[in-house]
Design a protein around this motif. Structure first.
Motif, PDB file in Angstrom:
ATOM      1  N   LYS A  76      38.981  28.679  47.179  1.00  0.00           N
ATOM      2  CA  LYS A  76      37.751  28.996  47.908  1.00  0.00           C
ATOM      3  C   LYS A  76      36.537  29.098  46.992  1.00  0.00           C
ATOM      4  O   LYS A  76      35.431  28.753  47.398  1.00  0.00           O
ATOM      5  N   SER A 130      39.059  24.490  50.483  1.00  0.00           N
ATOM      6  CA  SER A 130      39.013  25.898  50.853  1.00  0.00           C
ATOM      7  C   SER A 130      40.205  26.312  51.700  1.00  0.00           C
ATOM      8  O   SER A 130      40.837  27.326  51.437  1.00  0.00           O
ATOM      9  N   LYS A 142      42.909  33.742  47.183  1.00  0.00           N
ATOM     10  CA  LYS A 142      43.472  32.751  48.100  1.00  0.00           C
ATOM     11  C   LYS A 142      43.379  33.206  49.549  1.00  0.00           C
ATOM     12  O   LYS A 142      43.222  32.403  50.454  1.00  0.00           O
ATOM     13  N   ARG A 182      43.284  26.233  49.288  1.00  0.00           N
ATOM     14  CA  ARG A 182      42.940  27.654  49.114  1.00  0.00           C
ATOM     15  C   ARG A 182      42.230  27.926  47.788  1.00  0.00           C
ATOM     16  O   ARG A 182      42.448  28.937  47.147  1.00  0.00           O
TER      17      ARG A 182
END
Lengths: 295, 419
Positions: A263, A257, A44, A261
């Protein structure tokens, strides 16, 4: 003489070296990094972990909003590129005619294209604002409407507005590409066609279109890439709200992203987007090149 | 000869490049990221906004041997900037931001006790420090706070002849009265369920109904009956025409603009609203009240707090000296001589006791807000899943706005949280 020619063979490569280096550093290297990241676990906070195979891709396609976002992206690209190409072509035809103030008209056309997309989107946000938007103000003052209209009454309408702004800022680019093609057409071709009794549509179909096809190809391929990757309009106008219903792939992967979070899936989505673009641009280029090679 | 000269020149260049680091071993450079709270932030830290000088120059003058490499970054970009730097192994030494749990859980942060001087640590409001604790360790210190309350247009309420609502039922009655009186020209109530701050809307209504993000044991409970009832009440306000028409895209700033323009009668906003309205040229006779709660439930204000935290840097040659330098930075920042100017400049509320006296002396209205702050609830940002919950409740609200069932949406979020 032969020895001299042999020596000079490497000269073009030296001249190409700076460009090749720039492309390698700023284009190819980041692409390779993104590919590598898409197969890695990313925390994260952004810490890059171990190789996890296709897990990020599996997570990405199983996201609840994935289907909505893909459908939105399809309509976003098709409508903005399609309609702006049609309108841009018409505008270019008009601007190719001789009329008073043509230079001014051509200059004005540059504005929407030359202005930052964030500013464009913000301005349109104000224009269609329900409470004190200028569109409602103008219509009310002209007596066309009796009470203000909520121009953003549903997410479908908001998405149509976003496409509209996309078209507005893309038309000038197409128009200038086509205009450059139109200006390179020898006027004697039209004169000969006129003598032979060809009408407007006949000349358009048999002279103009085939000869501006290279310009149209360039503008369409570039537009597919630009529009697909366009971030500012959707992000400024709705941020994908409500609940990703107006997101396109690029805004969605950004939100994924940096807001959610997630990603890893976001990186996988960006690779999927890159591959889709490669396929679209490749297929289009191949089909056009094949047509151009036809006798 | 030419070759010898070229070699000599190259050696000189290499030595020149290496020299600064060779001679500057005693000096510590701290990379600092500060969020941009308003137009004055940059001036205060880097320009001339601190009585003709700036924070960096003043700090470096008073702390020889410590250099600050300080960036002021906008809130829009700070997450991207920090995450990118972490991914590249180049995390800042000191970071000012709102969230901290991900960084702490991934072992990137230094515990506060490693660098914060005891005297300074004792100065922070304890209720603020509690918000930055994970596994009995404090990972960040608060830098400032703001509190939310109900602001209403007092002149409008006088004109309509109604009292400020304290319960949900009174809120609906007041809204109907405002609609009737102004013939729909004024929105009675402002709601922001945008991607920016939809979690605040969730807090306003659920906390006012005895619900919230977590239960009494601190476990996630986003789909509680109280929460569903609360969000359905908010949706009912929207569907009844008592609110701004596009809550999914009209941000708090849009609502504040409408309030400043006399287009909105009530809005939940932070304590800086009077300054915001004045800056917009609005002349609204506004007053504050508690956020209305459901019948029999207590009203709760929403506190928003940002933090300062320090990242680990295993490559630093002298960890003790680095920690001491970070401590000096904090002591200098929270020194009332500097901190009072910082907090009052952007209209925020302080996080340390030592600043209260000076702030209240400068602006007596601070005292009432400090009371509000004392009774505030905060988002559960210390929990690792907070990002997911924050985005999840916003998505649930926005889906409900498009016709989805809020119970189903919150059930799905809860299921995703507890597995």
């Amino acid at each position: 003489m032969n020895a001299l020619q042999g020596k000079r063979k490497w000269v073009p490569y030296v001249w190409l070296l700076p460009s090749a280096l720039l492309i390698a550093v700023f284009v190819i290297f980041p692409i390779l990094i993104v590919f590598k990241l898409s197969f890695s676990e990313i925390s994260k906070a952004g810490v890059i972990g171990d190789f996890i195979g296709f897990q990020n891709y599996i997570d990405a396609v199983h996201l609840p909003a994935f289907k909505t976002v893909m459908v939105n992206t399809f309509w976003w690209v098709i409508s903005v590129v399609g309609i702006s190409t049609l309108l841009g072509f018409i505008v270019a035809l008009v601007l190719n005619q001789k009329f008073h103030g043509r230079k001014i008209a051509r200059s004005i056309l540059v504005f929407p294209w030359a202005t930052s997309l964030v500013i464009q989107a913000s301005v349109w946000n104000y224009i269609i604002k329900y409470e004190y938007g200028s569109l409602n103000n103008v219509l009310l003052n002209l007596g066309i409407i009796n009470q203000a209209i909520n121009w953003r009454s549903s997410y479908t309408v908001e998405f149509i507005w976003e496409c509209g702004v996309g078209i507005f800022v893309t038309v000038p680019f197409v128009a200038f590409c086509v205009l450059s093609g139109l200006q390179s057409i020898d006027g004697s071709l039209y004169e000969a066609a006129t003598v032979d009794g060809a009408g407007f549509w006949n000349k358009l179909w048999n002279i103009t279109l085939p000869l501006v096809r290279p310009s149209l190809t360039v503008s369409t391929v570039l537009n597919i890439i630009y529009v697909f990757n366009s971030f500012p309009i959707v992000y400024t106008m709705t941020k994908g709200a409500p609940a990703n219903k107006t997101d396109t792939m690029i805004t969605y992967l950004y939100m994924l992203s940096f807001y959610d979070r997630k990603k890893g899936p976001a990186t996988a989505l960006s690779v999927i987007g890159f591959l889709i673009l490669c396929v679209c641009a490749g297929v289009y280029m191949l089909s056009v090149m094949r047509k151009e090679e036809e006798p | 000869m030419k070759k010898t000269l070229a070699l000599l020149l190259a050696l000189i260049m290499v030595f020149a490049l290496a020299a600064p680091s060779a001679f500057a071993d005693d000096e510590i450079t701290l990379d600092v990221i500060i969020c941009q709270y308003g137009p004055n932030t940059n001036e205060w830290f880097l320009g001339k906004g601190m009585n003709g000088t700036n924070f960096v120059d003043k700090f470096e003058a008073e702390n020889p041997g410590i250099k600050l490499n300080l960036d002021v970054v906008s809130w829009n970009d700070v997450y991207t900037e920090v995450d990118t730097r972490i991914a590249n192994g180049n995390a800042p030494d000191i970071l000012n931001i709102d969230v901290f749990a991900n960084y702490a859980n991934e072992g990137l942060l230094l515990p506060v006790k490693d660098y914060c001087p005891d005297e300074l640590f004792e100065d922070f409001f304890p209720s603020f420090i509690e918000q930055s604790v994970i596994d009995d360790t404090v990972w960040a210190v608060p830098d400032l706070a703001s509190a939310r309350a109900l602001f209403y247009n007092a002149d409008m309420f006088d004109e309509v002849g109604i009292e400020v609502p304290t319960t949900w039922a009174e809120l609906k009655d007041a809204s109907q009265a405002i609609i009737d009186f102004y013939d729909g020209e004024v929105y009675p109530w402002g709601i922001d369920m945008t991607t920016d701050e939809g979690q605040a809307a969730f807090a306003y209504y659920t906390w006012g109904n005895g619900g919230g993000f977590v239960d009494a044991d601190g476990e996630w409970a986003v789909n509680s009956a109280e929460n569903v009832e609360a969000i359905n009440f908010a949706l009912d306000l929207i569907n009844s025409g008592y609110t701004n028409p596009n809550p999914a895209t009209q941000t708090r700033y849009d609502l504040q603009d409408m309030f400043a323009a006399g287009k909105l009668a009530m809005v939940i906003a932070p304590n800086q609203l009077p300054t915001y309205v004045a800056d917009k040229g609005g002349e609204i006779n506004m007053a504050t009240a508690n956020i209305p709660a459901n019948e029999g439930k207590s009203s709760s204000s929403v506190g928003v707090m940002d933090r300062v935290m320090a990242f680990k840097d295993d490559s630093a040659p002298d960890q003790a000296a680095r920690n001491e330098a970070i401590g000096k930075f904090l002591s200098f920042f929270y020194d009332p001589e500097n901190y009072v100017g910082w907090v009052s400049m952007e209209g925020f509320l302080p996080a340390v006791n030592s600043a209260v006296e000076a702030l209240v002396a400068a602006d007596p209205s601070f005292e009432a807000w400090l009371d509000v702050l004392g009774g505030c609830q905060f988002y559960p940002t210390a929990k690792a899943e907070w990002d997911q919950v924050k985005q999840g409740v916003i998505a649930a609200e926005q889906s409900a706005l498009t016709g989805a069932d809020i119970q189903t949406e919150l059930d799905a979020l809860q299921a995703a949280l507890v597995g």
